[in-house]
Design a protein around this motif. Sequence first.
Motif, PDB file in Angstrom:
ATOM      1  N   GLY A 567      -8.087 -13.969   7.927  1.00 39.47           N
ATOM      2  CA  GLY A 567      -7.445 -15.207   7.528  1.00 39.47           C
ATOM      3  C   GLY A 567      -6.961 -15.261   6.099  1.00 39.47           C
ATOM      4  N   GLN A 568      -7.105 -14.208   5.349  1.00 42.07           N
ATOM      5  CA  GLN A 568      -6.663 -14.189   3.953  1.00 42.07           C
ATOM      6  C   GLN A 568      -5.618 -13.101   3.740  1.00 42.07           C
ATOM      7  OE1 GLN A 568     -10.812 -14.043   2.158  1.00 42.07           O
ATOM      8  NE2 GLN A 568      -9.883 -15.568   0.824  1.00 42.07           N
ATOM      9  N   ILE A 569      -4.615 -13.424   2.918  1.00 42.69           N
ATOM     10  CA  ILE A 569      -3.621 -12.426   2.538  1.00 42.69           C
ATOM     11  C   ILE A 569      -4.211 -11.617   1.394  1.00 42.69           C
ATOM     12  CG2 ILE A 569      -1.290 -12.033   1.667  1.00 42.69           C
ATOM     13  CD1 ILE A 569      -0.457 -14.676   2.915  1.00 42.69           C
ATOM     14  N   ILE A 570      -4.655 -10.415   1.721  1.00 40.57           N
ATOM     15  CA  ILE A 570      -5.361  -9.622   0.707  1.00 40.57           C
ATOM     16  C   ILE A 570      -4.412  -8.740  -0.101  1.00 40.57           C
ATOM     17  CG2 ILE A 570      -7.509  -9.628   2.031  1.00 40.57           C
ATOM     18  CD1 ILE A 570      -6.832  -6.746   2.895  1.00 40.57           C
ATOM     19  N   ALA A 571      -3.204  -8.532   0.426  1.00 41.04           N
ATOM     20  CA  ALA A 571      -2.245  -7.702  -0.304  1.00 41.04           C
ATOM     21  C   ALA A 571      -0.860  -7.914   0.282  1.00 41.04           C
ATOM     22  CB  ALA A 571      -2.629  -6.224  -0.222  1.00 41.04           C
ATOM     23  N   GLN A 572       0.156  -7.628  -0.528  1.00 42.93           N
ATOM     24  CA  GLN A 572       1.528  -7.633  -0.057  1.00 42.93           C
ATOM     25  C   GLN A 572       2.357  -6.701  -0.916  1.00 42.93           C
ATOM     26  OE1 GLN A 572       3.790 -11.334  -0.813  1.00 42.93           O
ATOM     27  NE2 GLN A 572       1.858 -12.195  -1.534  1.00 42.93           N
ATOM     28  N   GLY A 573       3.368  -6.111  -0.301  1.00 44.55           N
ATOM     29  CA  GLY A 573       4.214  -5.153  -1.002  1.00 44.55           C
ATOM     30  C   GLY A 573       4.913  -4.267   0.004  1.00 44.55           C
ATOM     31  N   THR A 574       5.505  -3.182  -0.486  1.00 41.88           N
ATOM     32  CA  THR A 574       6.156  -2.231   0.408  1.00 41.88           C
ATOM     33  C   THR A 574       5.091  -1.353   1.054  1.00 41.88           C
ATOM     34  OG1 THR A 574       6.434  -0.552  -1.312  1.00 41.88           O
ATOM     35  CG2 THR A 574       8.180  -2.214  -1.094  1.00 41.88           C
ATOM     36  N   HIS A 575       5.525  -0.598   2.047  1.00 40.11           N
ATOM     37  CA  HIS A 575       4.599   0.291   2.743  1.00 40.11           C
ATOM     38  C   HIS A 575       3.972   1.290   1.774  1.00 40.11           C
ATOM     39  CE1 HIS A 575       3.044   3.090   5.743  1.00 40.11           C
ATOM     40  NE2 HIS A 575       3.737   4.062   5.142  1.00 40.11           N
ATOM     41  N   GLU A 576       4.781   1.899   0.918  1.00 41.75           N
ATOM     42  CA  GLU A 576       4.258   2.903  -0.015  1.00 41.75           C
ATOM     43  C   GLU A 576       3.298   2.284  -1.015  1.00 41.75           C
ATOM     44  OE1 GLU A 576       8.145   3.264  -0.600  1.00 41.75           O
ATOM     45  OE2 GLU A 576       8.476   5.250   0.275  1.00 41.75           O
ATOM     46  N   GLU A 577       3.633   1.073  -1.510  1.00 41.54           N
ATOM     47  CA  GLU A 577       2.749   0.408  -2.470  1.00 41.54           C
ATOM     48  C   GLU A 577       1.400   0.084  -1.840  1.00 41.54           C
ATOM     49  OE1 GLU A 577       6.287  -1.843  -5.045  1.00 41.54           O
ATOM     50  OE2 GLU A 577       5.109  -2.928  -3.522  1.00 41.54           O
ATOM     51  N   LEU A 578       1.438  -0.378  -0.610  1.00 42.34           N
ATOM     52  CA  LEU A 578       0.191  -0.751   0.052  1.00 42.34           C
ATOM     53  C   LEU A 578      -0.647   0.469   0.394  1.00 42.34           C
ATOM     54  CD1 LEU A 578       1.497  -3.571   2.425  1.00 42.34           C
ATOM     55  CD2 LEU A 578       0.115  -3.852   0.366  1.00 42.34           C
ATOM     56  N   MET A 579      -0.015   1.571   0.737  1.00 35.93           N
ATOM     57  CA  MET A 579      -0.766   2.784   1.008  1.00 35.93           C
ATOM     58  C   MET A 579      -1.508   3.274  -0.228  1.00 35.93           C
ATOM     59  SD  MET A 579      -0.657   3.590   4.163  1.00 35.93           S
ATOM     60  CE  MET A 579      -1.426   5.176   3.957  1.00 35.93           C
ATOM     61  N   ASP A 580      -0.939   3.029  -1.403  1.00 32.40           N
ATOM     62  CA  ASP A 580      -1.575   3.446  -2.649  1.00 32.40           C
ATOM     63  C   ASP A 580      -2.647   2.468  -3.111  1.00 32.40           C
ATOM     64  OD1 ASP A 580      -0.081   5.747  -2.848  1.00 32.40           O
ATOM     65  OD2 ASP A 580       1.537   4.749  -3.952  1.00 32.40           O
ATOM     66  N   SER A 581      -2.466   1.175  -2.773  1.00 32.42           N
ATOM     67  CA  SER A 581      -3.335   0.160  -3.385  1.00 32.42           C
ATOM     68  C   SER A 581      -4.275  -0.547  -2.411  1.00 32.42           C
ATOM     69  CB  SER A 581      -2.464  -0.903  -4.079  1.00 32.42           C
ATOM     70  OG  SER A 581      -1.630  -1.559  -3.125  1.00 32.42           O
ATOM     71  N   CYS A 582      -4.042  -0.451  -1.112  1.00 32.44           N
ATOM     72  CA  CYS A 582      -4.833  -1.234  -0.147  1.00 32.44           C
ATOM     73  C   CYS A 582      -5.457  -0.304   0.887  1.00 32.44           C
ATOM     74  CB  CYS A 582      -3.954  -2.285   0.535  1.00 32.44           C
ATOM     75  SG  CYS A 582      -4.863  -3.361   1.668  1.00 32.44           S
ATOM     76  N   GLU A 583      -6.752  -0.089   0.756  1.00 33.78           N
ATOM     77  CA  GLU A 583      -7.464   0.793   1.683  1.00 33.78           C
ATOM     78  C   GLU A 583      -7.460   0.225   3.101  1.00 33.78           C
ATOM     79  OE1 GLU A 583     -11.928   2.767   2.221  1.00 33.78           O
ATOM     80  OE2 GLU A 583     -11.412   1.615   0.424  1.00 33.78           O
ATOM     81  N   PHE A 584      -7.596  -1.127   3.220  1.00 34.49           N
ATOM     82  CA  PHE A 584      -7.623  -1.756   4.540  1.00 34.49           C
ATOM     83  C   PHE A 584      -6.305  -1.525   5.268  1.00 34.49           C
ATOM     84  CE2 PHE A 584      -6.622  -5.487   7.191  1.00 34.49           C
ATOM     85  CZ  PHE A 584      -7.684  -5.427   8.089  1.00 34.49           C
ATOM     86  N   TYR A 585      -5.199  -1.578   4.540  1.00 39.83           N
ATOM     87  CA  TYR A 585      -3.894  -1.342   5.152  1.00 39.83           C
ATOM     88  C   TYR A 585      -3.803   0.081   5.694  1.00 39.83           C
ATOM     89  CZ  TYR A 585       1.165  -0.770   5.632  1.00 39.83           C
ATOM     90  OH  TYR A 585       2.416  -0.496   6.126  1.00 39.83           O
ATOM     91  N   GLY A 586      -4.321   1.033   4.924  1.00 38.88           N
ATOM     92  CA  GLY A 586      -4.317   2.421   5.387  1.00 38.88           C
ATOM     93  C   GLY A 586      -5.120   2.584   6.663  1.00 38.88           C
ATOM     94  N   GLU A 587      -6.281   1.923   6.716  1.00 36.36           N
ATOM     95  CA  GLU A 587      -7.093   1.993   7.931  1.00 36.36           C
ATOM     96  C   GLU A 587      -6.369   1.331   9.107  1.00 36.36           C
ATOM     97  OE1 GLU A 587     -10.723   0.105   6.964  1.00 36.36           O
ATOM     98  OE2 GLU A 587     -11.403   1.663   5.557  1.00 36.36           O
ATOM     99  N   LEU A 588      -5.677   0.210   8.823  1.00 38.38           N
ATOM    100  CA  LEU A 588      -4.958  -0.510   9.873  1.00 38.38           C
ATOM    101  C   LEU A 588      -3.843   0.343  10.450  1.00 38.38           C
ATOM    102  CD1 LEU A 588      -4.983  -3.391  11.146  1.00 38.38           C
ATOM    103  CD2 LEU A 588      -3.193  -3.988   9.520  1.00 38.38           C
ATOM    104  N   MET A 589      -3.190   1.128   9.594  1.00 41.63           N
ATOM    105  CA  MET A 589      -2.114   1.995  10.043  1.00 41.63           C
ATOM    106  C   MET A 589      -2.623   3.304  10.626  1.00 41.63           C
ATOM    107  SD  MET A 589       0.747   0.408   9.573  1.00 41.63           S
ATOM    108  CE  MET A 589      -0.191  -1.014  10.141  1.00 41.63           C
ATOM    109  N   GLY A 590      -3.940   3.541  10.515  1.00 44.05           N
ATOM    110  CA  GLY A 590      -4.511   4.766  11.060  1.00 44.05           C
ATOM    111  C   GLY A 590      -4.437   5.936  10.115  1.00 44.05           C
ATOM    112  N   PHE A 591      -4.061   5.702   8.846  1.00 40.47           N
ATOM    113  CA  PHE A 591      -3.961   6.769   7.854  1.00 40.47           C
ATOM    114  C   PHE A 591      -5.119   6.601   6.877  1.00 40.47           C
ATOM    115  CE2 PHE A 591       0.635   5.959   8.866  1.00 40.47           C
ATOM    116  CZ  PHE A 591       0.769   7.053   9.687  1.00 40.47           C
TER     117      PHE A 591
END
Length: 616
Positions: A567-591
Amino acid sequence: MLKHYPLLRSLALYRFMPFRFVSTALLFILANLGIALQQFSIGRAIDTLKHGDPLSLFQHAWTSPLNPWFWFIGLSFLAVMRAIIQYFAGLSALMIGQQLLTILRQRIFQQVQNLDISWHWKHGLGEVLSRSTRDADKLKEALINFWRQVFESSLVVLVTVGLLSWYNLWLGLVPFFFILLGVGVLFKLTNHLVILDHKVAIAYEKVSDTLTESVAGVRVIKAFRLEQKLLQRFNQAIVQFIQHSTHAVAMSACRLPIPQMIIACAYVWVIAFGAYLIGQQQLQIGEFIAAILMANLLVFRIESIGQVLHIFADARSSAARIWQMLDEKTKIVDGWEQAVQHKTAINIKLDNVSVISTETKKYILKNCHAEFRADEIVTIVGKTGSGKTTLMNLLNRFIDPTEGRVLIGSDDDGWMDIKSLQLTTLRKIVQIIPQESFFFSGTLAENLKVAKQNATEQEMLEALHLASASELIQRLEQGLSTIIGDKGVTLSGGQKQRVALARAIMNHSPILALDDSTSALDATTERHVLQRLTQQSAASLKKVLIINSNKPTTIAMSNRILVLKQGQIIAQGTHEELMDSCEFYGELMGFNRPEHATFSRNLATPKGIAVQGIMS
């Protein structure tokens, strides 16, 4: 004042048809005065003719009360006139009852349309259908019986007691007491029957819900071979419904004789006390016969009320359920502004928005800040249950935030709370396309014209082209005139989504939100659709495109990505920015490993269209 008396509230709707109500009531009053005059005339005829010489009765002028023909003609005339008045009274009662029922059903339909989405989420289709059909029909039966069993019976009581009291005060007052006592007992029984009928109504809703689910989910049922299980469930609902119905009918049949016996005492009193008055020479034979006839009519009419006791009990329960729905207040209140001030673009943003569940009291969304700007694609990603659809539903006020505001406008033109906009205006600007699209059981053209009633064939074909659905027209034998069936049953999942997109395109909304509504499209078709949507102009405005999707192909085409977690927006940005800065996003994408992260930075759309290239 009438809120606690739902059946009276229903009858109070007669105020919208005052002329019909007054004319119907007047006809019934005249008919019942005719009854009293008939019985009174019979008594006078007997008392008048008994003193005459039988051999000379017919020698009098036919206009003389001493001639039997005088009374025969007079009583025949009264009977014919009363029958005519009674016919028109019954016809008028039936017409006015149907008119009242029409008003109620129109209100129910309008209320169902006006209630917000959150109400529909809590109440099943079976419940709505039950109140619109079964409850309305139960109320109709009571309305039909109202004039005959309540209004006319009340008039019979008044004229009978009045005539009996005219002969002797106690001859009329004692039957009136027995009637009041019997009717009081009847009302006590009715109160108990209302409770029983409420249980019957709930059981009926379960039957309706089971039937509705069996029809709507027939594909799932057949796929998992659930026919026998659903049949067993339906039979259990039917058995429960029959048990409650039988209990209600048995209770009515068991206790109904009690008030009938009380009311019958009125008839016994008239015979006994009338005979006593004759012995005391205070009552004539003709008057006694007229009194017995009126008492007989009175007892018969009041007892008939008991015979329809369960009808009024059902109607009270049904009216309560109908008014319970009609009294519901929508949480989404229409605004007052008719337009958004803009010059070049319309943006939308969340300002510290939170949504709290009314059932669990927990946060669905919490402290969300985000801006969706024109001329960009924003994709919202997150795990199932993270609040993505809830966030989408905030944008056009399917629901309202518990805390914070949703603003629309721009920095140049100023921002305004979407609550101040009229709903028709807001939903013209913000178009949300859900994953499960609904279609009416009409033609393809009729479903497209939902967005624009006066759309031309060329406009519809252009919208289908923009939604990459042009080949659909070629496959359909009758083109736009093809019947697509109830809920679009003749279309595949991908075809439904493309037709839904075409319908949204015809609305020319500057803000378009796709709630996972491209999930059934292949990557190539999805890319073509999104490209065309971004290139389409909406009233010379640049379009905001918001997508709820976790598909890599969709993410690759996005300018910006919002990451939702619990329920919280923990990060926002481009795909490359999020891959570098957001571990949860990487897990969500399977990387979640370094070599995967390196690969993900090179993620691109099919045919080499880079993440940032789509908007250029």
